[in-house]
Design a protein around this motif. Sequence first.
Motif, mmCIF file in Angstrom:
data_model
loop_
_atom_site.group_PDB
_atom_site.id
_atom_site.type_symbol
_atom_site.label_atom_id
_atom_site.label_comp_id
_atom_site.label_asym_id
_atom_site.label_seq_id
_atom_site.Cartn_x
_atom_site.Cartn_y
_atom_site.Cartn_z
ATOM 1 N N SER A 151 -9.327 -0.160 8.280
ATOM 2 C CA SER A 151 -8.847 0.987 7.500
ATOM 3 C C SER A 151 -8.497 0.536 6.087
ATOM 4 C CB SER A 151 -7.604 1.543 8.198
ATOM 5 O OG SER A 151 -6.867 2.339 7.324
ATOM 6 N N GLN A 152 -8.645 1.449 5.136
ATOM 7 C CA GLN A 152 -8.308 1.065 3.747
ATOM 8 C C GLN A 152 -6.838 1.280 3.443
ATOM 9 O OE1 GLN A 152 -10.120 3.446 0.686
ATOM 10 N NE2 GLN A 152 -10.638 5.040 2.111
ATOM 11 N N GLY A 153 -6.090 1.759 4.374
ATOM 12 C CA GLY A 153 -4.656 1.966 4.136
ATOM 13 C C GLY A 153 -4.192 3.156 4.934
ATOM 14 N N THR A 154 -3.103 3.754 4.473
ATOM 15 C CA THR A 154 -2.558 4.875 5.234
ATOM 16 C C THR A 154 -3.096 6.191 4.679
ATOM 17 O OG1 THR A 154 -0.653 4.687 3.808
ATOM 18 C CG2 THR A 154 -0.463 3.697 5.967
ATOM 19 N N SER A 176 -5.679 -3.031 8.532
ATOM 20 C CA SER A 176 -5.560 -2.278 7.285
ATOM 21 C C SER A 176 -5.680 -3.191 6.071
ATOM 22 C CB SER A 176 -4.201 -1.583 7.287
ATOM 23 O OG SER A 176 -4.066 -0.810 6.148
ATOM 24 N N GLY A 177 -6.063 -2.609 4.940
ATOM 25 C CA GLY A 177 -6.143 -3.377 3.696
ATOM 26 C C GLY A 177 -7.544 -3.457 3.129
ATOM 27 N N TYR A 178 -8.507 -2.836 3.778
ATOM 28 C CA TYR A 178 -9.883 -2.878 3.258
ATOM 29 C C TYR A 178 -9.969 -2.114 1.942
ATOM 30 C CZ TYR A 178 -11.804 -5.106 7.387
ATOM 31 O OH TYR A 178 -12.104 -6.015 8.370
ATOM 32 N N LEU A 325 2.290 4.224 11.624
ATOM 33 C CA LEU A 325 2.733 3.543 10.401
ATOM 34 C C LEU A 325 3.574 2.319 10.749
ATOM 35 C CD1 LEU A 325 2.519 3.923 7.353
ATOM 36 C CD2 LEU A 325 4.637 5.204 7.413
ATOM 37 N N ILE A 328 1.673 -0.926 11.736
ATOM 38 C CA ILE A 328 1.000 -1.802 10.746
ATOM 39 C C ILE A 328 1.974 -2.439 9.767
ATOM 40 C CG2 ILE A 328 -1.226 -0.620 10.856
ATOM 41 C CD1 ILE A 328 -0.493 0.485 8.018
ATOM 42 N N LEU A 329 3.255 -2.050 9.849
ATOM 43 C CA LEU A 329 4.218 -2.622 8.893
ATOM 44 C C LEU A 329 4.619 -4.030 9.292
ATOM 45 C CD1 LEU A 329 6.517 0.422 8.050
ATOM 46 C CD2 LEU A 329 4.844 -0.654 6.592
ATOM 47 N N PRO B 184 -1.320 -2.517 -0.637
ATOM 48 C CA PRO B 184 -2.668 -2.112 -0.219
ATOM 49 C C PRO B 184 -2.863 -2.104 1.291
ATOM 50 C CG PRO B 184 -2.703 -4.338 -1.087
ATOM 51 C CD PRO B 184 -1.330 -3.809 -1.325
ATOM 52 N N VAL B 185 -1.945 -2.695 2.005
ATOM 53 C CA VAL B 185 -2.108 -2.783 3.457
ATOM 54 C C VAL B 185 -1.461 -1.600 4.168
ATOM 55 C CG1 VAL B 185 -1.571 -4.174 5.492
ATOM 56 C CG2 VAL B 185 -2.290 -5.276 3.365
ATOM 57 N N SER B 186 -0.198 -1.330 3.844
ATOM 58 C CA SER B 186 0.505 -0.272 4.582
ATOM 59 C C SER B 186 0.828 0.942 3.716
ATOM 60 C CB SER B 186 1.807 -0.833 5.148
ATOM 61 O OG SER B 186 2.677 -1.163 4.087
ATOM 62 N N GLY B 187 0.579 0.845 2.417
ATOM 63 C CA GLY B 187 0.886 1.953 1.517
ATOM 64 C C GLY B 187 2.372 2.053 1.195
#
Lengths: 329, 506
Positions: A151-154, A176-178, A325, A328-329, B184-187
């Motif tokens: 995923s590119q983020g939230t 996440s982070g793409y 959320l 992924i934190l 960029p990872v979690s916003g």
Amino acid sequence: MRLLLLSIFSVCLCSTIVRAESIEGEVVTILSANSAGGMMTRYARMIAPYIKKYSGAADVRVRVMTGGGGIRGTNFLWFSEPDGKTIAFTSVPSLILAQLSGSEAVQFDATRLVYLGRAATEPRVLTVGATSSILNIDDARTLDRPFIFPSQGTDEDFYSMAVLANVLDIEVKVISGYDGHSDTALAVIKGDGDGHITGWSASEAVIEAGDERPILTLSQERYSPYPNIPTALEVVEDDSRQAVQAIVNMLDMRRGFFGPPNLDPIATEELRVAISAAFNDPELIEQSKLAGLPLLPSDGNIEQQKIGQITEASQVIVPILEAALHAIL
Amino acid sequence: MLEAIISGLTALATPQAMLFMIIGVSYGLMVGILPGLGGIVAIALLLPFTYGHERAATLALLLGAHIATIWGGSVTSILFKVPGAAKSLALVFDGHPMTQQGHASRALGASATAALLGGLMGAIFLAFSIPIVRPVMLALGPSEYLMMALWGLTIIATFSEGSLLKGMIATSAGIMIAYVGMDPVSGTPRFWFGSIYLLDGISFPVAMIGLFAVAEMIKLFVKGNTMINRVAGEEKSSVFDGVKDAFRHWWLVVRSSLLGLWVGVLPGVGASVGGIAAYAQAAQTSKTPERFGNGAVEGVIAPDATLGANEGGGLMPTLAFGIPGGESMAILLVAFLSMGIVPGPQMLTTELDLVFSMVWIIVIANIITTLIGLAISSRLARLPTLNPNIMIPLVLSVCLFGAFATRGLVEDVLVASFFGGLGYVMDKYQYSRANFVIGMVLAEMIERNLHISLGLYGDYFVLTRPITLAMLIFIIITTALPFLRQQRQALYKRFFFNKKNKQVKE
């Protein structure tokens, strides 16, 4: 004398009220809450002259107010006068999700905004790599390991996957982070990830080239060029339908016009009629084809109803979004 | 294949295609010279004018403009220390010192020739490597991108001459600035202090305009002299010295071009990282690394060759997979689709003549850009000698307009001014501005790819991914090389000195 003053005051007051009710002869500003050269602003600039044509407004201007993924412009709109002279255009799902996920920057309540019409949308699609062992959504449900979701983020795709995974009982590992859809697509093609969600237009070339395979669409109906691919609404149980329907409604609202809360009813009606008429203008339809900005309009009243359904389902969705959320934190 | 090469060229031999190419190149040069704008803006603005024309002519307009922006960006980096776009940043490090030493024409000549040679190699690569590019793209992943970013980071040692501590402080400050905005990872918002402006982060081109261009103008104002200490016309070298330099350092051009190609091929790496990585390899493999940062022509040749070749590489994922290699390629993909060009492996079979048309466009656009560049370089080289009373308001207004134009935000003008002050102070107290921006560019890439690598491949990914491990070893060797060389020279000097002393005593 007193009577004369009273009459003048009454006339002034009446004219003010009349002016506030109608946008005819007024300058309407569309806040484009995205970047100046971006797709949203290009849409807004293309449509604005046609809203002017059908609304009777003296002018319809586009003001770019970039920031926070649409939040800055929408915050500004939230505090605008509800007289129809200031409306906004941006990605509606991003706003709703920013609010539901508890973003600290959000000062508005997306469910109280007045929706005036949708310019365009496209179904979102869950695709897997061509060499993946996952051939359909059932395979994803019966995997003996987590489904890896780059995923590119939230963004809305991240939250859509979170809801899908929850209702379909898929164990998902989000990486996440793409850096954008190109990057997630490459991860899926390579096999680093199992599947990702994008708009059809972003995936079409990759699917046509045979590098990815669609397995599920997030739309009200099946996507006509791929009639064998089921929609998410078809594969969920009845008790989970509300959450998925809310996500589908939200994604369906995509590129939309909206006004501040308590927007004057007459101005609302005028704007909805003008926006709807603009979308039926043959000249605009032709122009949108030439510019590569396809239109798939929907009436403001219908969009407003969707918001109602999203609000009803928010109690079910919010805990899922928060859990996604938190993971992924 | 020969047939496709010829039909690709003949498709461009129409008056409309040639006219569009010239318009595209001229327009691209102008856009490239304006700070803050670059290839993305150039293509986006042209998009509405591309309907209803010949396919080859449309491609000539778009690609021609895009290619010309590269050299346009290099010009301002070299002459005024104003990077035209983020990717032209590395040109500032040695290009501007060359201008200050009276070698502006030579720097511009070297830059244009290196970009041409890089562009030609990119075109050749594009033509012949579609069959091998897919497996290579599929073999590399986030852990290898991470290594590439770490390689770029090793260059900070070059700019930390005098005090490594100051160099590290500047780099750390750049990294911290890069962390402003959404993670960029979690916003998650970071360092945003409740400001929605800061939520979007500090725009890199805006910070760069401030740190270099505005700071230089402040310096010029304080100094009260012209930008370079020489009289107009007293150039110490010519444009053709630069052309010769590019050919003399042919091996550097080849290496940098290959690097540029692969940076273009890999989505998510970015040309600005490529420019810095090219500079790093040039400095680290040089026998005289101490010249870098002080006007070494190799410091101009390497990034320009990389940027020139990057475009051919960038087209590769766009054509082979339909995956754009960068933002400008994403816009180009929209144009492709509207022209009925469907990217994918079939490009090599059914659409081969179109691929070769693009190859020819890259070749011809590069040649036209270089010819225009070489013709105007000697005149451009005189610009920095302008009276400061003209120069300061002129450059400042263009730069602040450029800062505003990047996102259309007035706040960006204020941020550019703030970074101008910061840049002036950093320069005065010898904190490297180059290190600051390198930290800023690479921070997000390192964070992003480290996180993805850990998530995908586990904690020991460096050991489990052979290519990553090989790259790490390569980085260690290339980083250690200048130090080892220095030590060897010191040992040699000591030995020579001792021997001489002995002889004197005897």
